[in-house]
Structure formats: C-alpha cells, structure tokens
Motif scaffolding. Structure first.
Motif, PDB file in Angstrom:
ATOM      1  N   MET A   1       0.851  -1.173   0.000  1.00 26.20           N
ATOM      2  CA  MET A   1       0.000   0.000   0.000  1.00 26.20           C
ATOM      3  C   MET A   1       0.900   1.242   0.000  1.00 26.20           C
ATOM      4  N   ILE A   2       0.553   2.236  -0.746  1.00 25.97           N
ATOM      5  CA  ILE A   2       1.330   3.461  -0.904  1.00 25.97           C
ATOM      6  C   ILE A   2       0.468   4.651  -0.465  1.00 25.97           C
ATOM      7  N   PHE A   3       1.123   5.588   0.300  1.00 21.01           N
ATOM      8  CA  PHE A   3       0.452   6.813   0.734  1.00 21.01           C
ATOM      9  C   PHE A   3       1.168   8.020   0.147  1.00 21.01           C
ATOM     10  N   THR A   4       0.400   9.079  -0.078  1.00 23.28           N
ATOM     11  CA  THR A   4       1.003  10.351  -0.478  1.00 23.28           C
ATOM     12  C   THR A   4       1.513  11.053   0.785  1.00 23.28           C
ATOM     13  N   THR A   5       2.257  12.122   0.590  1.00 25.34           N
ATOM     14  CA  THR A   5       2.783  12.896   1.734  1.00 25.34           C
ATOM     15  C   THR A   5       1.635  13.386   2.610  1.00 25.34           C
ATOM     16  N   ASN A   6       0.600  13.930   2.003  1.00 27.46           N
ATOM     17  CA  ASN A   6      -0.527  14.469   2.783  1.00 27.46           C
ATOM     18  C   ASN A   6      -1.303  13.371   3.498  1.00 27.46           C
ATOM     19  N   GLN A   7      -1.494  12.243   2.855  1.00 31.02           N
ATOM     20  CA  GLN A   7      -2.199  11.136   3.497  1.00 31.02           C
ATOM     21  C   GLN A   7      -1.418  10.624   4.705  1.00 31.02           C
ATOM     22  N   LEU A   8      -0.113  10.460   4.543  1.00 27.42           N
ATOM     23  CA  LEU A   8       0.723   9.962   5.648  1.00 27.42           C
ATOM     24  C   LEU A   8       0.784  10.991   6.776  1.00 27.42           C
ATOM     25  N   ALA A   9       0.841  12.272   6.411  1.00 25.24           N
ATOM     26  CA  ALA A   9       0.853  13.336   7.430  1.00 25.24           C
ATOM     27  C   ALA A   9      -0.421  13.294   8.256  1.00 25.24           C
ATOM     28  N   GLU A  10      -1.553  13.116   7.591  1.00 23.99           N
ATOM     29  CA  GLU A  10      -2.833  13.051   8.296  1.00 23.99           C
ATOM     30  C   GLU A  10      -2.910  11.804   9.178  1.00 23.99           C
ATOM     31  N   LEU A  11      -2.438  10.693   8.671  1.00 21.22           N
ATOM     32  CA  LEU A  11      -2.458   9.443   9.430  1.00 21.22           C
ATOM     33  C   LEU A  11      -1.575   9.522  10.678  1.00 21.22           C
ATOM     34  N   LEU A  12      -0.382  10.122  10.540  1.00 24.08           N
ATOM     35  CA  LEU A  12       0.563  10.207  11.669  1.00 24.08           C
ATOM     36  C   LEU A  12       0.334  11.436  12.548  1.00 24.08           C
ATOM     37  N   ASN A  13      -0.598  12.282  12.132  1.00 23.89           N
ATOM     38  CA  ASN A  13      -0.927  13.504  12.866  1.00 23.89           C
ATOM     39  C   ASN A  13       0.293  14.433  12.975  1.00 23.89           C
ATOM     40  N   VAL A  14       0.970  14.617  11.840  1.00 27.74           N
ATOM     41  CA  VAL A  14       2.094  15.535  11.728  1.00 27.74           C
ATOM     42  C   VAL A  14       1.889  16.378  10.477  1.00 27.74           C
ATOM     43  N   THR A  15       2.754  17.363  10.277  1.00 30.63           N
ATOM     44  CA  THR A  15       2.649  18.199   9.080  1.00 30.63           C
ATOM     45  C   THR A  15       3.307  17.494   7.899  1.00 30.63           C
ATOM     46  N   ARG A  17       5.539  18.723   6.046  1.00 31.03           N
ATOM     47  CA  ARG A  17       6.977  19.010   6.158  1.00 31.03           C
ATOM     48  C   ARG A  17       7.647  18.020   7.097  1.00 31.03           C
ATOM     49  N   ARG A  18       6.970  17.673   8.179  1.00 31.13           N
ATOM     50  CA  ARG A  18       7.535  16.692   9.129  1.00 31.13           C
ATOM     51  C   ARG A  18       7.664  15.321   8.464  1.00 31.13           C
ATOM     52  N   VAL A  19       6.714  14.973   7.607  1.00 34.55           N
ATOM     53  CA  VAL A  19       6.792  13.707   6.863  1.00 34.55           C
ATOM     54  C   VAL A  19       8.063  13.709   6.018  1.00 34.55           C
ATOM     55  N   GLN A  20       8.332  14.828   5.349  1.00 31.67           N
ATOM     56  CA  GLN A  20       9.536  14.936   4.530  1.00 31.67           C
ATOM     57  C   GLN A  20      10.809  14.818   5.379  1.00 31.67           C
ATOM     58  N   GLN A  21      10.801  15.457   6.552  1.00 33.03           N
ATOM     59  CA  GLN A  21      11.960  15.361   7.457  1.00 33.03           C
ATOM     60  C   GLN A  21      12.172  13.919   7.907  1.00 33.03           C
ATOM     61  N   LEU A  22      11.094  13.241   8.255  1.00 27.41           N
ATOM     62  CA  LEU A  22      11.196  11.848   8.685  1.00 27.41           C
ATOM     63  C   LEU A  22      11.704  10.961   7.554  1.00 27.41           C
ATOM     64  N   ALA A  23      11.336  11.297   6.339  1.00 25.98           N
ATOM     65  CA  ALA A  23      11.822  10.543   5.178  1.00 25.98           C
ATOM     66  C   ALA A  23      13.322  10.787   4.992  1.00 25.98           C
ATOM     67  N   GLU A  24      13.761  12.036   5.190  1.00 25.47           N
ATOM     68  CA  GLU A  24      15.186  12.365   5.081  1.00 25.47           C
ATOM     69  C   GLU A  24      15.993  11.637   6.146  1.00 25.47           C
ATOM     70  N   ASP A  25      15.418  11.483   7.341  1.00 28.02           N
ATOM     71  CA  ASP A  25      16.079  10.773   8.446  1.00 28.02           C
ATOM     72  C   ASP A  25      16.108   9.264   8.212  1.00 28.02           C
ATOM     73  N   GLY A  26      15.301   8.789   7.269  1.00 34.95           N
ATOM     74  CA  GLY A  26      15.246   7.360   7.008  1.00 34.95           C
ATOM     75  C   GLY A  26      14.169   6.646   7.799  1.00 34.95           C
ATOM     76  N   THR A  27      13.378   7.389   8.542  1.00 35.47           N
ATOM     77  CA  THR A  27      12.307   6.772   9.325  1.00 35.47           C
ATOM     78  C   THR A  27      11.181   6.308   8.406  1.00 35.47           C
ATOM     79  N   LEU A  28      10.789   7.177   7.464  1.00 34.87           N
ATOM     80  CA  LEU A  28       9.731   6.825   6.514  1.00 34.87           C
ATOM     81  C   LEU A  28      10.379   6.330   5.221  1.00 34.87           C
ATOM     82  N   VAL A  29       9.765   5.307   4.636  1.00 35.27           N
ATOM     83  CA  VAL A  29      10.332   4.658   3.450  1.00 35.27           C
ATOM     84  C   VAL A  29       9.621   5.166   2.200  1.00 35.27           C
ATOM     85  N   LYS A  30      10.393   5.832   1.320  1.00 31.19           N
ATOM     86  CA  LYS A  30       9.829   6.355   0.069  1.00 31.19           C
ATOM     87  C   LYS A  30       9.754   5.251  -0.968  1.00 31.19           C
TER      88      LYS A  30
END
Length: 169
Positions: A1-15, A17-30
């Motif tokens: 299953m694949i989520f967009t940035t906005n969908q994942l942000a809404e699911l994780l209750n973050v912005t 931009r925070r989704v992008q930061q988490l992806a840069e840190d390697g926490t979220l898998v693109k």
C-alpha cells in the motif's frame, strides 16, 4: 500500500513538512517522489517513537523544561524574598557577624586576668574567688548568647524592613 505525503501526514498527525523530514532521516520509506510505503513507514515511525520514550534523552520536552525553569525561578524568588524579609541570612553575612561576635568574646575572655587580678589580690577564700570568676564568665557568655537580628540586617544590602501591615497581606 502506498500513501502520499498528505495522506501519511494526516495518518501520523504531523505536518507534511515533518513527513519529509522523517523521510530524510530514514524513518519513513519512500517508494517514489511524494509517495511512501505505508507498512514499512508506519512500523519505522512507531519504533522511532518507542525509542524516544524509552531513551528519554533523544528529544527535549519543551513543556517539561519550561516547567522546570519556572519552578527554579519561583524557588529563587522565594529565597530572595526570605533574604529581604530577614528570615534567611546569606552565609557571608553570618560569617561576618559571627566573626565580630567571637572576636569580641575572645577579647573579653583574654581581658579577664587583667580585670580580675587586682580584685582577687589578697583574696584567700575559695568561694569568693569562684564567685568573682563565675560572675565575669557568665557576663561574657551572656553577651555571646544574645541574638541581635539587626546585626545581620546591617550587613545585608538586600534586607527590606516590612511593616506589620505588609506582613499580614
């Protein structure tokens, strides 16, 4: 299953931009630009949160730090108020006053032989000698035991005399 940035942000209750930061840190898998693998990303996010809670040192809790800071400021203010009221004396003030008291006591005790020897000259009865010595020693000790708060207040520049009306408010 694949989520967009906005969908994942809404699911994780973050912005987003925070989704992008988490992806840069390697926490979220693109999976591709602006798209994230749901299962792996959510698992990694949960693990990162659990690690922060178990560690305690990875993130600073702003509200906790602010509360600690405010508590320290309150304690400092209470100490300063106690000093101003004269309920608490600074160690350097106590040292100064006690040194003065002990120096005066020492001088008084060292002066006893010169003061009493003329009075004791020719006295050969033990009770009379004992009475004179005891009287002078008690007088010196009485002076040492008298607590004078004004001596401490005079040394502290921060002491503020409060009237009875101000104390009761």
């Amino acid at each position: 299953m694949i989520f967009t940035t906005n969908q994942l942000a809404e699911l994780l209750n973050v912005t987003p931009r925070r989704v992008q930061q988490l992806a840069e840190d390697g926490t979220l898998v693109k999976s591709e630009r602006g798209k994230y693998k749901a299962f792996e990303s959510i698992q990694n996010y949960i693990k990162s949160i659990q690690g922060k809670q178990g560690d305690g040192n990875t993130d600073v809790d702003y509200f906790n730090e602010r509360a600690l800071h405010e508590k320290a400021k309150r304690e400092i203010a209470e100490i300063e108020l106690s000093v101003m009221r004269g309920d608490l004396h600074r160690s350097q003030d106590v040292k100064y006053v006690m040194n003065d008291m002990l120096a005066a006591f020492r001088s008084r005790m060292l002066a006893l032989p010169a003061k009493l020897s003329p009075q004791l000259l020719g006295k050969n009865k033990l009770p009379v000698i004992n009475s004179l010595l005891t009287s002078e020693i008690r007088e010196a000790l009485k002076e040492l035991s008298e607590y004078d708060p004004q001596a401490f207040y005079a040394k502290s520049e921060e002491y503020v005399e409060l009237s009875d009306d101000e104390d009761s408010e």
